[in-house]
Each structure stands twice: as structure tokens, then as C-alpha cells.
Motif scaffolding. Structure first.
Motif, PDB file in Angstrom:
ATOM      1  N   ILE A  55       0.870  -1.169   0.000  1.00  0.00           N
ATOM      2  CA  ILE A  55       0.000   0.000   0.000  1.00  0.00           C
ATOM      3  C   ILE A  55       0.905   1.217   0.000  1.00  0.00           C
ATOM      4  O   ILE A  55       1.848   1.304   0.796  1.00  0.00           O
ATOM      5  N   SER A  56       0.629   2.128  -0.896  1.00  0.00           N
ATOM      6  CA  SER A  56       1.339   3.399  -0.933  1.00  0.00           C
ATOM      7  C   SER A  56       0.326   4.432  -1.424  1.00  0.00           C
ATOM      8  O   SER A  56      -0.875   4.160  -1.435  1.00  0.00           O
ATOM      9  N   LEU A  57       0.788   5.596  -1.820  1.00  0.00           N
ATOM     10  CA  LEU A  57      -0.111   6.643  -2.286  1.00  0.00           C
ATOM     11  C   LEU A  57       0.047   6.863  -3.783  1.00  0.00           C
ATOM     12  O   LEU A  57       1.162   6.860  -4.305  1.00  0.00           O
ATOM     13  N   LEU A  58      -1.068   7.064  -4.451  1.00  0.00           N
ATOM     14  CA  LEU A  58      -1.083   7.461  -5.852  1.00  0.00           C
ATOM     15  C   LEU A  58      -2.038   8.642  -5.939  1.00  0.00           C
ATOM     16  O   LEU A  58      -3.208   8.521  -5.562  1.00  0.00           O
ATOM     17  N   ASN A  59      -1.527   9.768  -6.373  1.00  0.00           N
ATOM     18  CA  ASN A  59      -2.322  11.005  -6.419  1.00  0.00           C
ATOM     19  C   ASN A  59      -2.929  11.332  -5.052  1.00  0.00           C
ATOM     20  O   ASN A  59      -4.073  11.759  -4.951  1.00  0.00           O
ATOM     21  N   GLY A  60      -2.157  11.053  -3.995  1.00  0.00           N
ATOM     22  CA  GLY A  60      -2.578  11.391  -2.635  1.00  0.00           C
ATOM     23  C   GLY A  60      -3.556  10.430  -1.997  1.00  0.00           C
ATOM     24  O   GLY A  60      -3.959  10.619  -0.852  1.00  0.00           O
ATOM     25  N   GLN A  61      -3.951   9.361  -2.699  1.00  0.00           N
ATOM     26  CA  GLN A  61      -4.920   8.399  -2.180  1.00  0.00           C
ATOM     27  C   GLN A  61      -4.263   7.037  -1.963  1.00  0.00           C
ATOM     28  O   GLN A  61      -3.369   6.653  -2.714  1.00  0.00           O
ATOM     29  N   PRO A  62      -4.730   6.269  -0.945  1.00  0.00           N
ATOM     30  CA  PRO A  62      -4.189   4.924  -0.760  1.00  0.00           C
ATOM     31  C   PRO A  62      -4.362   4.086  -2.019  1.00  0.00           C
ATOM     32  O   PRO A  62      -5.432   4.066  -2.628  1.00  0.00           O
ATOM     33  N   PHE A  63      -3.273   3.432  -2.427  1.00  0.00           N
ATOM     34  CA  PHE A  63      -3.258   2.616  -3.642  1.00  0.00           C
ATOM     35  C   PHE A  63      -2.750   1.226  -3.286  1.00  0.00           C
ATOM     36  O   PHE A  63      -1.689   1.084  -2.688  1.00  0.00           O
ATOM     37  N   VAL A  64      -3.521   0.203  -3.654  1.00  0.00           N
ATOM     38  CA  VAL A  64      -3.182  -1.187  -3.361  1.00  0.00           C
ATOM     39  C   VAL A  64      -2.579  -1.825  -4.615  1.00  0.00           C
ATOM     40  O   VAL A  64      -3.182  -1.797  -5.687  1.00  0.00           O
ATOM     41  N   HIS A  65      -1.391  -2.387  -4.448  1.00  0.00           N
ATOM     42  CA  HIS A  65      -0.703  -3.087  -5.545  1.00  0.00           C
ATOM     43  C   HIS A  65      -0.468  -4.517  -5.078  1.00  0.00           C
ATOM     44  O   HIS A  65       0.341  -4.750  -4.173  1.00  0.00           O
ATOM     45  N   CYS A  66      -1.194  -5.473  -5.656  1.00  0.00           N
ATOM     46  CA  CYS A  66      -1.101  -6.876  -5.236  1.00  0.00           C
ATOM     47  C   CYS A  66      -0.814  -7.791  -6.418  1.00  0.00           C
ATOM     48  O   CYS A  66      -1.303  -7.573  -7.522  1.00  0.00           O
ATOM     49  N   HIS A  67      -0.059  -8.831  -6.135  1.00  0.00           N
ATOM     50  CA  HIS A  67       0.128  -9.935  -7.066  1.00  0.00           C
ATOM     51  C   HIS A  67      -0.486 -11.163  -6.421  1.00  0.00           C
ATOM     52  O   HIS A  67      -0.516 -11.287  -5.190  1.00  0.00           O
ATOM     53  N   ILE A  68      -0.985 -12.064  -7.266  1.00  0.00           N
ATOM     54  CA  ILE A  68      -1.705 -13.217  -6.753  1.00  0.00           C
ATOM     55  C   ILE A  68      -1.322 -14.464  -7.546  1.00  0.00           C
ATOM     56  O   ILE A  68      -1.066 -14.382  -8.749  1.00  0.00           O
TER      57      ILE A  68
END
Length: 148
Positions: A79-92
Motif C-alpha cells: 500500500i502506498s499513495l497514488l495522487n494522494g490516495q491509498p493505492f493497493v498493488h497486489c500480485h496473486i
């Protein structure tokens, strides 16, 4: 070069309801709890899934639809920020009823059958994603490169 250090702030442990969208559910929790930096792990099963593969030449994602029941062998992300909003980056990684595995970037459209989820929120300066011309991706800020 200075390497940033983070410590564990809070841990959320729970499950997502059957029928929920896996990526949407994780993202909703992160936004509601204002998690700006963290780690995600999940196991369980899905009724169907959408994963994607990033084509490094074309610089675009290609979706793969898996319209079958599958086990979540591993789901890990950040989880980090993208354009100031929480952004979830997951691999499955998902396994079918023959044990064959399929993996990629988790996309919207992955329907939960059962999912046990752990979200670890870190204490420290939030990480912002910025566009990286070389890859065509929104990556963590270049200041976070760990080696030269």
C-alpha cells in the motif's frame, strides 16, 4: 543515499465476505482506515478471477479472465499513495482443481469465495507513486531506490 526505515504501526486481521471483489475490498479497508503505507497478505479461494500481465514492450496490462473456482495460493502486495490516495498493488497466485497455477497482477473482478486477510500498516513517511518513463508504470518515488 539514505534508506528509509519503517516500523509496524497497526495490524488488521480479518476476512472478506463471500462475493466481495478482492481488490476492491482491500482498497476500501485501506481508504477507510487511511492506510498510507503497508503490506498485504491473503489466502483463501475465489469463485472467479481477473489477473493481468504487464507487457514491457507495449507498456500496458493484458487481462486474463479465469472463470473457475480457484485456491488463493498466495496474495501479497503493498500500500502506498497514488495522487494522494491509498493505492493497493497486489500480485496473486491461484491454483485450479488440477493444481495448475496462474499468477499475475490482481485486478478488479476477482470474486471472493473465502479470504483471510492481513494488512500491516507501517509507521513512517508515506510513499508516493510517480510515473516512471522507462517502465511506463507508476512506481515508488526514485528516492527509494536501494542501490545505485
Amino acid at each position: 543515499m539514505s534508506r528509509k526505515q519503517y516500523s509496524l504501526r497497526r495490524t488488521y486481521i480479518g476476512r472478506l465476505p463471500q462475493g466481495a471483489d478482492l481488490l476492491e475490498g482491500i482498497t476500501k479497508i485501506c481508504k477507510e482506515e487511511n492506510i498510507k503505507i503497508g503490506k498485504i497478505t491473503a489466502i483463501g479461494a475465489v469463485k472467479k478471477a481477473v489477473i493481468s500481465f504487464y507487457d514491457q514492450i507495449e507498456k500496458k496490462y493484458h487481462n486474463i479472465e479465469l472463470n473457475q473456482e480457484m485456491e488463493i495460493v498466495s496474495c501479497i502486495g503493498n500500500i502506498s499513495l497514488l495522487n494522494g490516495q491509498p493505492f493497493v498493488h497486489c500480485h496473486i497466485v491461484l491454483a485450479d482443481n488440477q493444481g495448475r497455477c496462474f499468477g499475475g497482477h490482481l485486478m478488479l473482478g476477482t470474486e471472493v469465495f473465502a479470504c483471510e486477510l492481513i494488512i500491516e500498516e507501517f509507521e513512517g513517511e508515506p510513499i508516493e507513486r510517480v510515473y516512471d518513463e522507462a517502465s511506463g508504470l507508476n512506481l515508488w518515488h526514485p528516492a527509494l531506490i536501494l542501490m545505485e
